[in-house]
Design a protein around this motif. Structure first.
Motif, PDB file in Angstrom:
ATOM      1  N   THR A 235      -1.972  10.463   2.435  1.00 18.20           N
ATOM      2  CA  THR A 235      -1.888  10.628   0.982  1.00 18.20           C
ATOM      3  C   THR A 235      -3.054  11.441   0.420  1.00 18.20           C
ATOM      4  OG1 THR A 235      -2.998   8.486   0.710  1.00 18.20           O
ATOM      5  CG2 THR A 235      -0.594   8.490   0.668  1.00 18.20           C
TER       6      THR A 235
ATOM      7  N   GLY B 207       0.825  -1.213   0.000  1.00 15.27           N
ATOM      8  CA  GLY B 207       0.000   0.000   0.000  1.00 15.27           C
ATOM      9  C   GLY B 207       0.850   1.250   0.000  1.00 15.27           C
ATOM     10  N   SER B 208       1.904   1.262   0.797  1.00 15.42           N
ATOM     11  CA  SER B 208       2.808   2.409   0.815  1.00 15.42           C
ATOM     12  C   SER B 208       3.512   2.568  -0.523  1.00 15.42           C
ATOM     13  CB  SER B 208       3.834   2.236   1.940  1.00 15.42           C
ATOM     14  OG  SER B 208       3.201   2.139   3.195  1.00 15.42           O
TER      15      SER B 208
ATOM     16  N   LEU C 187      -6.494   5.380  -6.058  1.00 12.46           N
ATOM     17  CA  LEU C 187      -5.823   5.219  -4.772  1.00 12.46           C
ATOM     18  C   LEU C 187      -6.839   5.048  -3.644  1.00 12.46           C
ATOM     19  CD1 LEU C 187      -3.324   5.158  -2.999  1.00 12.46           C
ATOM     20  CD2 LEU C 187      -3.377   7.665  -2.937  1.00 12.46           C
ATOM     21  N   SER C 188      -7.878   5.902  -3.619  1.00 11.87           N
ATOM     22  CA  SER C 188      -8.898   5.783  -2.574  1.00 11.87           C
ATOM     23  C   SER C 188      -9.590   4.433  -2.634  1.00 11.87           C
ATOM     24  CB  SER C 188      -9.926   6.906  -2.707  1.00 11.87           C
ATOM     25  OG  SER C 188      -9.326   8.170  -2.490  1.00 11.87           O
TER      26      SER C 188
ATOM     27  N   ALA D  80       1.438  10.150  -4.569  1.00 13.89           N
ATOM     28  CA  ALA D  80       0.821  10.721  -3.365  1.00 13.89           C
ATOM     29  C   ALA D  80       1.908  11.081  -2.366  1.00 13.89           C
ATOM     30  CB  ALA D  80      -0.149   9.722  -2.745  1.00 13.89           C
TER      31      ALA D  80
ATOM     32  N   SER E  39       1.033   3.945  -3.125  1.00 15.22           N
ATOM     33  CA  SER E  39       0.826   5.372  -2.889  1.00 15.22           C
ATOM     34  C   SER E  39       1.994   6.189  -3.411  1.00 15.22           C
ATOM     35  CB  SER E  39       0.651   5.625  -1.381  1.00 15.22           C
ATOM     36  OG  SER E  39      -0.440   4.887  -0.877  1.00 15.22           O
ATOM     37  N   HIS E  40       3.197   5.678  -3.210  1.00 12.62           N
ATOM     38  CA  HIS E  40       4.385   6.390  -3.693  1.00 12.62           C
ATOM     39  C   HIS E  40       4.432   6.409  -5.221  1.00 12.62           C
ATOM     40  CE1 HIS E  40       8.531   7.780  -3.867  1.00 12.62           C
ATOM     41  NE2 HIS E  40       8.818   6.764  -4.663  1.00 12.62           N
TER      42      HIS E  40
ATOM     43  N   ALA F   1      -6.166  10.802   0.341  1.00 14.97           N
ATOM     44  CA  ALA F   1      -7.204  10.019  -0.312  1.00 14.97           C
ATOM     45  C   ALA F   1      -8.545  10.305   0.373  1.00 14.97           C
ATOM     46  CB  ALA F   1      -6.862   8.537  -0.249  1.00 14.97           C
TER      47      ALA F   1
ATOM     48  N   LEU G 254      -7.205   1.593  -1.439  1.00 14.00           N
ATOM     49  CA  LEU G 254      -7.095   1.529   0.016  1.00 14.00           C
ATOM     50  C   LEU G 254      -8.401   1.033   0.643  1.00 14.00           C
ATOM     51  CD1 LEU G 254      -5.176   4.872   0.711  1.00 14.00           C
ATOM     52  CD2 LEU G 254      -4.243   2.554   0.688  1.00 14.00           C
TER      53      LEU G 254
ATOM     54  N   ILE H 133      -2.755   5.595   6.039  1.00 19.67           N
ATOM     55  CA  ILE H 133      -2.209   5.817   4.698  1.00 19.67           C
ATOM     56  C   ILE H 133      -3.116   6.758   3.912  1.00 19.67           C
ATOM     57  CG2 ILE H 133      -1.640   4.724   2.489  1.00 19.67           C
ATOM     58  CD1 ILE H 133      -0.802   2.246   4.027  1.00 19.67           C
ATOM     59  N   ALA H 134      -4.451   6.585   4.060  1.00 16.73           N
ATOM     60  CA  ALA H 134      -5.394   7.448   3.351  1.00 16.73           C
ATOM     61  C   ALA H 134      -5.260   8.902   3.787  1.00 16.73           C
ATOM     62  CB  ALA H 134      -6.823   6.961   3.586  1.00 16.73           C
TER      63      ALA H 134
END
Length: 357
Positions: A319, A163-164, A298-299, A172, A167-168, A321, A302, A315-316
């Motif tokens: 970032t 997930g990280s 992304l949203s 994000a 996002s990267h 999201a 997650l 994380i949301a």
């Protein structure tokens, strides 16, 4: 030559050593940002004690208290904002929840078919709910909670790392106010709220004594209802949560022996492959749902990711999201998995028995 310690004194020293080591390792992993570090640390330490022949056993009522705290922690996420978000997009969320549960069942069948993991263990080990909740329910339903815990937390680590990374790759970047906005149980605990929350846990454990996973589900439902009615502000101080996670971790870890460790080690590649396969399938589902609903990937990724609610929410937030969507869908799936987990597990067991016969 020194004489051996009396059994009672030796046992007390072992318990003292276990508590010190479990607490220290759990806090270290938590400080390093390791997913579910407060659970993983005590579990790993307890495994080491169990494999070394310490022969310690934690009382089941301590384990049930840990279950109750986890249930109330889940109830903390039940807010009117989450319910409103669910009401606005309930069709999408139900479809996404159903697809995720179905995909987890497919992966569970695959781990049985190709990985040699028993059906009852695979059913709970691949269930996309809160890891500690699934371990607790697996224990209640007679599955091997030791292997289920390993499968669940292998997936948690994979989900957070991937997930990280996703996002990267999507560009994000963490926001400056992320830390302040991240969900927390209690920043400044109020004594009355703490006592009322503890009362809900204890009452829930007693009332749910004869129910399947009652020590988990009863505080969850009771706490959620009281919070929505404005009668309770759920307050669980971090030390209490650390003790609850540590109790579950030690209870599971102390049941490991050398034979179990060898069994888990041989099947670790299968567990990792199953976790990555489930993440990839959920990501494909998220892409289709995002295209259909006009939401950002992304949203939706997650929201459908088979990881912990707290990790995905953090994380949301970081970032930027859609935090409401992520919390609502993760919460809905968590409740769905908890309420239907036993039924889904029975179906997977039945299907695997039919295949093997």
């Amino acid at each position: 030559m020194p004489t051996a310690l009396p059994v009672s004194r030796k046992t007390l020293l072992l318990w003292f050593a276990l508590l010190i080591c479990a607490g220290s390792v759990g806090q270290l992993l938590h400080a390093l940002g390791v997913p579910a570090g407060l659970f993983l640390g005590p579990m790993l330490v307890a495994i080491a004690f169990g494999v070394s022949g310490a022969q310690l056993r934690l009382h089941r009522q301590v384990f049930r208290f840990g279950q109750g705290c986890v249930g109330l922690l889940v109830a903390h996420s039940v807010t009117w904002g989450v319910l409103v978000a669910m009401a606005q997009s309930w069709q999408l969320m139900l479809v996404a929840t159903f697809i995720t549960v179905l995909l987890s069942a497919v992966v569970g069948l695959g781990t049985v078919r190709f990985g040699g993991i028993p059906g009852s263990t695979a059913a709970w080990g691949t269930a996309p709910g809160a890891a500690s909740a699934m371990v607790s329910m697996a224990e209640e339903n007679g599955a091997d909670a030791r292997v289920v815990a390993t499968m669940q937390y292998v997936r948690v680590v994979c989900v957070v790392m991937i997930g990280s990374l996703v996002s990267h790759l999507l560009g994000a970047t963490p926001g400056s106010g992320a830390a302040a906005s991240a969900p927390a149980v209690s920043q400044a605990p109020h004594l009355l709220n703490v006592l009322l929350s503890l009362a809900v846990v204890l009452v829930g454990i007693v009332v749910g004594n004869r129910l399947p996973a009652g020590a988990l589900l009863t505080p969850l439902m009771l706490g959620g209802a009281l919070q929505l009615a404005g009668l309770l502000t759920i307050t669980l101080p971090e030390p209490l949560l650390a003790c609850a996670y540590g109790a579950i971790g030690c209870y599971i870890g102390l049941r490991f022996d050398r034979q179990t460790v060898c069994y888990v080690w041989k099947r670790l590649p299968t567990m990792i492959a199953g976790a990555v396969a489930l993440i990839a399938l959920c990501a494909a589902c998220a892409y289709g749902l995002a295209r259909a609903m006009g939401s950002d990937f992304l949203s939706m990724y997650l929201a459908t990711s088979p990881g912990g609610l707290d990790a995905m929410a953090i994380i949301a937030v970081e970032t930027h999201a859609d935090v409401g969507l992520v919390l609502a869908m993760q919460t809905l799936r968590l409740f769905g998995v908890i309420l239907t987990g036993a039924f889904c597990a029975r179906q997977i067991i039945r299907l695997t028995q039919v295949r093997s016969s």
